[in-house]
Write a protein that holds these residues in place. Structure first.
Motif, PDB file in Angstrom:
ATOM      1  N   LEU A 272     -14.061  -6.175   7.212  1.00 38.00           N
ATOM      2  CA  LEU A 272     -13.616  -6.789   5.966  1.00 38.00           C
ATOM      3  C   LEU A 272     -12.915  -5.778   5.053  1.00 38.00           C
ATOM      4  O   LEU A 272     -13.389  -4.650   4.878  1.00 38.00           O
ATOM      5  CB  LEU A 272     -14.813  -7.400   5.231  1.00 38.00           C
ATOM      6  CG  LEU A 272     -15.255  -8.801   5.721  1.00 38.00           C
ATOM      7  CD1 LEU A 272     -16.639  -9.131   5.185  1.00 38.00           C
ATOM      8  CD2 LEU A 272     -14.246  -9.856   5.277  1.00 38.00           C
ATOM      9  N   LEU A 273     -11.791  -6.203   4.527  1.00 43.11           N
ATOM     10  CA  LEU A 273     -10.998  -5.434   3.565  1.00 43.11           C
ATOM     11  C   LEU A 273     -10.414  -4.158   4.167  1.00 43.11           C
ATOM     12  O   LEU A 273      -9.907  -3.297   3.457  1.00 43.11           O
ATOM     13  CB  LEU A 273     -11.817  -5.095   2.314  1.00 43.11           C
ATOM     14  CG  LEU A 273     -12.529  -6.282   1.659  1.00 43.11           C
ATOM     15  CD1 LEU A 273     -13.319  -5.820   0.446  1.00 43.11           C
ATOM     16  CD2 LEU A 273     -11.536  -7.369   1.266  1.00 43.11           C
ATOM     17  N   GLY A 274     -10.465  -4.037   5.494  1.00 46.37           N
ATOM     18  CA  GLY A 274      -9.844  -2.900   6.174  1.00 46.37           C
ATOM     19  C   GLY A 274     -10.590  -1.600   6.056  1.00 46.37           C
ATOM     20  O   GLY A 274     -10.090  -0.560   6.475  1.00 46.37           O
TER      21      GLY A 274
ATOM     22  N   LEU B 228       0.858  -1.188   0.000  1.00 50.84           N
ATOM     23  CA  LEU B 228       0.000   0.000   0.000  1.00 50.84           C
ATOM     24  C   LEU B 228       0.890   1.232   0.000  1.00 50.84           C
ATOM     25  O   LEU B 228       1.890   1.287   0.715  1.00 50.84           O
ATOM     26  CB  LEU B 228      -0.900   0.018   1.250  1.00 50.84           C
ATOM     27  CG  LEU B 228      -2.006   1.089   1.215  1.00 50.84           C
ATOM     28  CD1 LEU B 228      -3.185   0.591   0.391  1.00 50.84           C
ATOM     29  CD2 LEU B 228      -2.474   1.419   2.623  1.00 50.84           C
ATOM     30  N   MET B 229       0.535   2.204  -0.813  1.00 51.52           N
ATOM     31  CA  MET B 229       1.284   3.462  -0.853  1.00 51.52           C
ATOM     32  C   MET B 229       0.349   4.604  -0.469  1.00 51.52           C
ATOM     33  O   MET B 229      -0.813   4.638  -0.904  1.00 51.52           O
ATOM     34  CB  MET B 229       1.880   3.690  -2.241  1.00 51.52           C
ATOM     35  CG  MET B 229       2.893   2.625  -2.647  1.00 51.52           C
ATOM     36  SD  MET B 229       3.751   2.987  -4.200  1.00 51.52           S
ATOM     37  CE  MET B 229       2.396   2.972  -5.360  1.00 51.52           C
ATOM     38  N   VAL B 230       0.860   5.533   0.322  1.00 47.54           N
ATOM     39  CA  VAL B 230       0.077   6.683   0.766  1.00 47.54           C
ATOM     40  C   VAL B 230       0.810   7.949   0.363  1.00 47.54           C
ATOM     41  O   VAL B 230       1.999   8.118   0.664  1.00 47.54           O
ATOM     42  CB  VAL B 230      -0.148   6.663   2.284  1.00 47.54           C
ATOM     43  CG1 VAL B 230      -0.944   7.889   2.721  1.00 47.54           C
ATOM     44  CG2 VAL B 230      -0.865   5.390   2.714  1.00 47.54           C
ATOM     45  N   GLU B 231       0.099   8.822  -0.336  1.00 46.11           N
ATOM     46  CA  GLU B 231       0.670  10.088  -0.810  1.00 46.11           C
ATOM     47  C   GLU B 231      -0.205  11.233  -0.299  1.00 46.11           C
ATOM     48  O   GLU B 231      -1.445  11.135  -0.306  1.00 46.11           O
ATOM     49  CB  GLU B 231       0.706  10.099  -2.344  1.00 46.11           C
ATOM     50  CG  GLU B 231       1.111  11.431  -2.960  1.00 46.11           C
ATOM     51  CD  GLU B 231       0.777  11.501  -4.440  1.00 46.11           C
ATOM     52  OE1 GLU B 231       1.003  12.575  -5.037  1.00 46.11           O
ATOM     53  OE2 GLU B 231       0.280  10.508  -4.999  1.00 46.11           O
ATOM     54  N   TRP B 232       0.442  12.293   0.167  1.00 45.54           N
ATOM     55  CA  TRP B 232      -0.300  13.457   0.657  1.00 45.54           C
ATOM     56  C   TRP B 232      -0.156  14.615  -0.318  1.00 45.54           C
ATOM     57  O   TRP B 232       0.927  14.888  -0.827  1.00 45.54           O
ATOM     58  CB  TRP B 232       0.211  13.884   2.027  1.00 45.54           C
ATOM     59  CG  TRP B 232      -0.140  12.914   3.109  1.00 45.54           C
ATOM     60  CD1 TRP B 232       0.636  11.886   3.577  1.00 45.54           C
ATOM     61  CD2 TRP B 232      -1.361  12.851   3.842  1.00 45.54           C
ATOM     62  NE1 TRP B 232      -0.027  11.199   4.554  1.00 45.54           N
ATOM     63  CE2 TRP B 232      -1.263  11.768   4.745  1.00 45.54           C
ATOM     64  CE3 TRP B 232      -2.537  13.603   3.822  1.00 45.54           C
ATOM     65  CZ2 TRP B 232      -2.276  11.418   5.630  1.00 45.54           C
ATOM     66  CZ3 TRP B 232      -3.548  13.259   4.708  1.00 45.54           C
ATOM     67  CH2 TRP B 232      -3.422  12.187   5.589  1.00 45.54           C
TER      68      TRP B 232
ATOM     69  N   ALA C  75      -5.072  -5.547   4.084  1.00 45.99           N
ATOM     70  CA  ALA C  75      -6.241  -5.035   4.791  1.00 45.99           C
ATOM     71  C   ALA C  75      -5.822  -4.242   6.033  1.00 45.99           C
ATOM     72  O   ALA C  75      -6.363  -3.172   6.323  1.00 45.99           O
ATOM     73  CB  ALA C  75      -7.170  -6.176   5.192  1.00 45.99           C
ATOM     74  N   LEU C  76      -4.824  -4.741   6.749  1.00 46.29           N
ATOM     75  CA  LEU C  76      -4.330  -4.030   7.933  1.00 46.29           C
ATOM     76  C   LEU C  76      -3.694  -2.700   7.544  1.00 46.29           C
ATOM     77  O   LEU C  76      -3.841  -1.701   8.248  1.00 46.29           O
ATOM     78  CB  LEU C  76      -3.328  -4.907   8.690  1.00 46.29           C
ATOM     79  CG  LEU C  76      -3.926  -6.131   9.398  1.00 46.29           C
ATOM     80  CD1 LEU C  76      -2.810  -7.063   9.873  1.00 46.29           C
ATOM     81  CD2 LEU C  76      -4.794  -5.699  10.582  1.00 46.29           C
ATOM     82  N   GLU C  77      -2.996  -2.689   6.405  1.00 42.38           N
ATOM     83  CA  GLU C  77      -2.401  -1.446   5.926  1.00 42.38           C
ATOM     84  C   GLU C  77      -3.486  -0.450   5.522  1.00 42.38           C
ATOM     85  O   GLU C  77      -3.365   0.761   5.760  1.00 42.38           O
ATOM     86  CB  GLU C  77      -1.472  -1.730   4.749  1.00 42.38           C
ATOM     87  CG  GLU C  77      -0.184  -2.434   5.121  1.00 42.38           C
ATOM     88  CD  GLU C  77       0.707  -1.568   5.991  1.00 42.38           C
ATOM     89  OE1 GLU C  77       0.846  -0.366   5.702  1.00 42.38           O
ATOM     90  OE2 GLU C  77       1.245  -2.089   6.983  1.00 42.38           O
ATOM     91  N   ILE C  78      -4.548  -0.940   4.888  1.00 42.20           N
ATOM     92  CA  ILE C  78      -5.659  -0.053   4.519  1.00 42.20           C
ATOM     93  C   ILE C  78      -6.271   0.558   5.772  1.00 42.20           C
ATOM     94  O   ILE C  78      -6.521   1.765   5.836  1.00 42.20           O
ATOM     95  CB  ILE C  78      -6.720  -0.824   3.707  1.00 42.20           C
ATOM     96  CG1 ILE C  78      -6.158  -1.248   2.352  1.00 42.20           C
ATOM     97  CG2 ILE C  78      -7.975   0.035   3.512  1.00 42.20           C
ATOM     98  CD1 ILE C  78      -7.065  -2.198   1.588  1.00 42.20           C
TER      99      ILE C  78
END
Length: 997
Positions: A825-827, A748-752, A775-778
């Protein structure tokens, strides 16, 4: 009025020194043949503890409860798990394994039943990490007043010496007291109370919000500027140092903290401050266990009957700055008028008491107050790999990081030791000017570096004079209030020190999982955030106090802040640091802030910066201070929310093969003899391995040779061969291994982007199918987005050609279902955030992918995108909200058709059905979603949130109540600061500046 503990008449609580425990055991042996004598413990313990209670239950009933191991966790507060299952019936000689948590750190203990004589007595002895030994005895004896239930025990550990041993003993004593209280309640049929180390709930009083409009600005005469009436200012400073010389002169931490607080209140110059809306914030004490009652006891000592109560997390040197930041934020929002922040430690007094055999009378009757609000994280500091390697205490962990930093700086041992001993020598010089310093004596670099009887090696390269000095009696306190409150109380403006900004952030939590153990990027993120909010750069800051438990903490922070270590015009400490000024555990930074504020009062045009940290440079806090009024309203910033983190490393505990040594340390016993070699090394795959070797040849090599960048061979995680010389190509190998990061691409990538948070599913090789890890990362990304006060809209998209094809069925077949603790489910689908989320869909959004899109508030889709719920074709039901949300948004027949057939529908058909907000050309979904998100971000965030509530909740409202319920929700916006700002901005023909309040 103080409410007595209802169980107090039935029990006595006392700490039992070693002599007292021996005496107790002897008395028990004399009074009953079944009671154990000293022989029931097969070994001597350096530290002992004990508690006694009177209960109404019979001895056999008590022992039945004690031996009910399946319900052990209901009352024994240190219990974590039975890794091999709870023991059944036990007898003398029975063995079992238990996982416990001490000071938040997991440990595994191998227990042996050494005495079994129910219902009178039961004794166990065990071995824990690093050869730690422990014994516990439970005894029950009938008396005319009831059954006397006694728990005594002891422990010994060569790895936990001096104050650290006392710290663990104090923790065990507190846990014994708490466990005995829980057991008493269970025997009386009442539920056990929650552990005092958890996150607390209700507290004595919640201060009501301001009832009227913001007061008029306050004139700050020294600068001639008008300042916001709710600007937080530090108006009172108090420090105390106490040097006990006998058991008659010892003082408790509570007494020291209260004394410092009285000094701070007097320094503020007006006791009428306490008539305002007051918060009492306690820095949690470690040298004595007050539990959740500490803030209430402190308030009672100060004669404050009606205060909001706050406490810091049980462990962490970031605590004082976090409490200051928390109070300043409440003051800046008009929620609070005055805050008193105080803490203390009394390890010097405790050491004298233990030597004399006296039992300190430091307990206080329970305040009767509810649990305080907790500030800060109480997560365990170590993982299992670190515990197994012997990194149980700060000294070896920081020493390991120190050597890695030396490698990054490309220094040899002599050069680096000279640098850090010179740094610490300058800190000792600063301590000579600090009248509150514990060791106000100058030490030369040579004296600090050289091994001597009174400066023994602790963990290379650290000697005793390079480590935090915990055996101190010190207290410090601060008084904060609003500018309006300070002006009304007549406190001279020359006495004010403004808190301009504050920030906090966390590193990758466990050291062994960090990309580099030589760096602390989170403190850099916190510093940049705080300085930017204050409108400053580091060059504008003249006075500094960097947290200084060990040289690494100062060097690594200075590196992040672009500060030289040896600038005589800008020293890095105001106090002398934790070695020389004194290191009262959690409370050091209260002293640092106090010293910094005193300097700023004397130099009113200057700016100051203080840092604080907890665990192993793990959790950081920073504050910006000045007697000059702030340029912007104060704000506490969680800089970790938007911090760009390097990829974490996988830690391997059973690795076999070659690896490169990135850091190492040799630990020493209390007599100065070497004990073990601990190494941290990187494999060719970029993973990290920690290893501990006690073989004489390896320990000697660690003492005599520079092992950085040498090759090590491990077999099942243990050292089997260690190179004594570096390879000529090592520098290249080291740079490659340490710069490339972990071998695993983040899923998972997070961009601000300003107010936007762009979350990208990054498993294109499996069409972004979601396994448990993703899912945990989401969930974590959505939690972060929701917690960030500047975040307005999130965009969820997929990498590659597809948005998401749902659950990873291969992982599910192995029992790894993508269900997360908070969002389901699915975070995401179980509990979407209250803030708006836009799905940007390219390619396929099938099964759980379609459900993810439906869990978002808005959908932007490429014209060739495809949607569908094929679960029925696989014998499943779209239970992550797919069928439910279709039923809410579509006519019944259409929703059922989609669920029955599982057939995909085109983006155009979904658009016609009202499931999609925007259609766009293929490849443009992310940009169109950004454009839409920016439009939403221009609206007032509270208005957006409340509008979403009305849309989501109104379908279930009765028609006759719908309008009134809508008005009830909308009223929160009608009377908000943003409503007033919107009107002003419209009238002034400018863009509004939303606060979210």
């Amino acid at each position: 009025m103080v409410r007595q503990d209802p169980l107090m008449p039935m029990r006595t609580a006392r700490i039992i020194g070693e002599a007292s425990v021996r005496s107790l055991l002897q008395r028990e042996a004399a009074s009953t043949s079944a009671a154990p004598t000293e022989a029931h413990f097969s070994r001597d313990f350096a530290h002992t503890f004990g508690e006694t209670a009177l209960v109404t239950a019979q001895p056999d009933e008590i022992m039945e409860r004690v031996l009910d191991f399946k319900s052990f966790g209901k009352w024994f507060t240190l219990h974590a798990d039975w890794p091999n299952g709870a023991p059944g019936q036990v007898t003398s000689g029975s063995q079992y394994i238990e996982d416990v948590r001490i000071l938040g750190t997991p440990a595994r203990v191998q227990w042996t039943v050494t005495h079994y004589a129910p219902p009178a007595a039961f004794a166990i002895e065990g071995t824990g990490p690093m050869g730690t030994t422990v014994g516990i005895w439970f005894g029950a004896k009938e008396t005319p007043a009831g059954t006397e239930l006694t728990v005594t025990g002891g422990f010994h550990s060569d790895a936990l010496k001096g104050p650290m041993g006392s710290l663990v003993a104090s923790t065990l004593q507190a846990a014994t007291k708490e466990a005995l209280g829980n057991l008493t309640r269970l025997l009386n049929g009442a539920p056990a109370e929650p552990s005092s180390t958890g996150q607390a709930g209700a507290f004595t009083r919640q201060i009501p919000p301001p009832s009227g409009p913001r007061p008029d600005p306050v004139l700050h005469a020294p600068s001639g500027k008008l300042v916001d009436p709710w600007a937080p200012v530090l108006t009172g400073i108090g420090q105390t140092v106490h040097r006990p010389n006998s058991a008659d002169t010892i003082q408790s931490p509570l007494e020291l903290a209260a004394h410092a607080a009285r000094i701070a209140i007097k320094d503020a110059g007006n006791a009428r401050l306490l008539d305002s809306r007051v918060r009492v914030s306690a820095v949690s004490t470690v040298s004595w266990a007050y539990g959740d009652d500490q803030a209430a006891l402190l308030a009672r000592e100060l004669g404050i009957d009606d205060a909001e109560l706050v406490q810091s997390a049980p462990l962490g040197g970031d605590a004082p700055q976090r409490l200051v930041s928390d109070a300043a934020q409440s003051i800046s929002e008009g929620q609070l008028d005055v805050a008193i922040i105080a803490g203390a430690e009394a390890f010097a007094s405790l050491a004298i008491a233990q030597k004399s055999g006296a039992a300190p009378d430091w307990d206080r009757p329970h305040s009767g107050a509810g649990a305080p609000r907790r500030v800060g994280s109480d997560r365990p500091g170590n993982n299992e790999a670190e515990n197994a390697a012997g990194l149980l205490t700060p000294a070896p962990m920081y020493a390991l990081m120190e050597s890695a930093l030396r490698g990054a700086l490309k220094r040899d041992i002599r050069e680096h030791v000279t640098a850090i001993s010179s740094l610490w020598s300058r800190f000792s010089a600063a301590a000579t000017k600090n009248r509150f310093a514990w060791l106000p004596e100058y030490h030369s670099p040579e004296r600090i570096a050289d091994h001597a009887a009174d400066n023994r090696p602790i963990a290379s390269p650290y000697t005793k004079l390079m480590t935090a000095n915990l055996t101190v009696d010190q207290g410090a306190a601060l008084v904060l209030c609003s500018a309006a409150t300070a002006a009304a109380a007549g406190i001279p403006p020359q006495h004010w020190v403004f808190i301009h900004a504050a920030a906090h952030a966390e590193e990758e939590w466990h050291v062994s999982e960090r990309h580099s153990i030589a760096e602390v990027p989170a403190i850099g993120a916190a510093a940049r955030a705080a300085l930017a909010h204050a409108g400053l750069t580091i060059d504008d800051v003249k006075h500094l106090d960097l947290y200084s438990c060990f040289p690494f903490a100062v060097e690594a922070a200075a590196q992040q802040l672009s500060l030289p270590l040896d600038d005589p015009a800008r020293p890095l400490t105001q106090t002398g640091g934790l070695t020389f000024a004194g290191g009262p555990l959690n409370n050091y930074s209260t002293h640092g802030i106090a010293a910094l504020a005193t300097q700023l009062r004397n130099e009113p045009t200057a700016y100051g910066l203080a840092t604080a940290l907890g665990w192993y440079a793990t959790k950081h806090a920073i504050g910006i201070y000045s007697a000059q009024p702030p340029r912007t309203l104060f704000r506490q910033i969680d800089a970790g929310l938007r911090m760009r983190r390097p990829p974490k490393r996988r830690v391997r505990t059973n690795y076999s093969g070659e690896a490169l040594v990135e850091g190492y340390t040799v630990t020493y016993q209390s007599n100065g003899s070497p004990e073990a070699l601990i190494v941290s090394c990187i494999t060719v795959d970029g993973d990290r391995v920690l290893a501990r070797a006690t073989e004489a040849e390896y320990v000697a090599l660690g003492e005599a040779t520079d092992l950085l960048d040498t090759t090590i061979t491990l077999t099942d995680g243990a050292v089997s061969s260690l190179g004594a010389h570096r390879n000529t190509s090592t520098g290249t190998v080291r740079d490659r291994l340490l710069s490339t990061g972990a071998a695993h691409v983040p899923s998972l990538m997070v961009e601000w982007d300003g107010p936007l948070c762009v979350i990208t599913l990054n498993r294109p090789q499996v069409r972004n199918a979601i396994d448990l890890a993703l899912a945990l990362e989401i969930e974590r990304a959505i939690d972060t987005f929701e917690a960030d006060p500047d975040a307005r809209v999130a965009i969820l998209r997929g990498a590659g050609t597809d948005f998401c094809t749902g659950m990873d069925l291969k992982a599910a077949a192995k029992g790894q279902f993508p269900v997360t603790p908070r969002r389901g489910l699915l975070g995401l689908t179980g509990t979407p955030p209250v803030k708006p989320v836009i799905a940007a869909v390219e390619g396929n959004a099938l099964a759980g992918g379609f459900e993810l899109a439906l869990a978002c508030d808005l959908v932007v889709a490429a014209e060739d995108a495809s949607f569908g719920l094929p679960e029925a074709r696989r014998g499943l039901v779209a239970a992550a909200g797919g069928v439910l949300r279709l039923a809410q948004r579509l006519p019944r027949a259409i929703a059922l058709e989609l669920a029955y057939t599982g057939a995909p529908i085109s983006a155009h058909r979904a658009y016609e059905l009202g499931l999609i907000n925007r259609l766009c050309a293929p490849g443009d979904a992310a940009q169109v979603a950004r454009n839409l998100a920016h439009v939403i971000a221009e609206s007032a965030p509270l208005s957006v949130e409340l509008s979403k509530r009305i849309v989501d909740e109104s379908p279930g409202w009765p028609v006759t109540e719908a309008f009134s319920r809508q008005s009830e929700i909308a009223s929160a916006a009608s009377f908000s600061d943003d409503a007033a700002e919107g009107i002003r901005a419209f009238d002034e023909k400018r863009a509004p500046r939303w606060s979210g309040r």
